[in-house]
Scaffold this motif. Structure first.
Motif, PDB file in Angstrom:
ATOM      1  N   SER A  30       0.928  -0.850   0.197  1.00 32.42           N
ATOM      2  CA  SER A  30       0.148   0.172   0.120  1.00 32.42           C
ATOM      3  C   SER A  30       0.923   1.262   0.475  1.00 32.42           C
ATOM      4  O   SER A  30       2.191   1.245   0.169  1.00 32.42           O
ATOM      5  N   ASN A  31       0.024   2.713  -0.335  1.00 34.21           N
ATOM      6  CA  ASN A  31       0.983   3.644   0.485  1.00 34.21           C
ATOM      7  C   ASN A  31       1.005   4.188   1.286  1.00 34.21           C
ATOM      8  O   ASN A  31       0.436   5.523   1.059  1.00 34.21           O
ATOM      9  N   GLU A  33       0.573   5.708   5.235  1.00 33.10           N
ATOM     10  CA  GLU A  33       1.148   6.067   5.635  1.00 33.10           C
ATOM     11  C   GLU A  33       2.357   5.206   5.946  1.00 33.10           C
ATOM     12  O   GLU A  33       2.332   3.967   6.779  1.00 33.10           O
TER      13      GLU A  33
END
Ligand code: CIR
Length: 262
Positions: A30-31, A33
């Motif tokens: 995933s992108n 945080e």
């Protein structure tokens, strides 16, 4: 196939591992945080409290900085009523996690089996439904590993049934058995022929993360922030216990992978 009813089913113990500071180097697709370590520790603490609230005695293993994903203990073993099976994770960086949990499992189980290369299995791909174990064939669990697992299960009088996993990280990323013949699942698994005899509760696509919820002794742990899924589970008659796992989600971790329950 006769599924055990919820009243026959009971977990008494769980194993968890404290997240390590290096968790921000954990594998992720995933992108989102990077996880905040102090928040993660706080969330992990609340998770342990929830397991205890569900009646489990919890063994807490120490953080291990060598393995960024080592808080996700579920992937290292399958714990059944008849035996334990140490896995061989498909992710290279996670293989060493099995050695660091072996002794703890050997303290709990007389019979401990092992998945051997070239077979790979991660526990997140295995969903227990009474005596039947659905095994996801995913990017982490291969045919050779699933075949070994099925042989081991058969040896102890249990069944292994494979399911193709094409989108989710693991089978249980997108499906959870919440007892009473009821499956919580994402769209990916809605049409799975091997799930057709279950009552199916489809999680809305904007709440897909919550398809990984965990039934424990008449209660269901649900991740924080997914009200429609929470209501769905309550409509099936279960009390829900909401836990914030947002920091673990940042590295693809769900609720179930944070513990081994048996
Ligand atoms: C991984 O990619 O292996 C970890 N970052 C997340 C593992 C999640 N495990 C699970 O859902 N059973």
């Amino acid at each position: 196939m006769v599924n055990k009813t919820a009243s026959e089913m009971k977990f008494t113990r769980a194993i968890v591992r404290t997240p390590c500071r290096n968790m921000n180097k954990g594998l992720t697709s995933s992108n989102l945080e990077k996880p905040d370590y102090n928040n993660a520790l706080e969330q992990h603490h609340e998770y342990i409290k929830a397991l205890k609230y569900c009646g489990l005695e919890v063994t807490v293993l120490p953080a291990d900085e060598r393995y960024p994903d080592s808080a996700f203990v579920e992937d290292t073993a399958l714990l059944t009523p008849h035996c334990a099976v140490l896995t061989n994770p498909g992710a290279e960086s996670r293989k060493g996690e099995v050695a660091i949990i072996r002794d703890t499992i050997a303290d709990c189980y007389k019979r401990v089996e092992t998945i051997k290369p070239p077979g790979t299995v991660e526990g997140g791909d295995i969903m227990m439904v009474g005596n039947d174990f659905y095994i996801g064939l995913s990017g982490r669990t291969n045919e050779a590993g699933a075949n070994q697992m099925r042989r081991i299960l058969r040896h102890y009088g249990m069944n292994g049934i494979t399911i193709n996993v094409n989108e989710a990280l693991h089978l249980k990323t997108g499906s959870s058995y919440i007892e009473n013949n009821c499956l919580l699942l994402t769209k990916e698994f809605r049409k799975e022929p091997k799930f057709r005899l279950f009552e199916q509760l489809e999680v809305s696509s904007d709440e897909a993360y919550a398809a990984n919820s965990v039934w424990i002794n008449e209660r269901v742990l649900v991740p924080h922030g997914f009200p429609k899924t929470k209501a769905l589970i309550e409509s099936a008659g279960w009390e829900t216990v909401v836990i914030d796992t947002s920091e673990f989600r940042n590295v693809d971790g769900g609720l179930s992978c944070l513990s081994l329950r048996f």
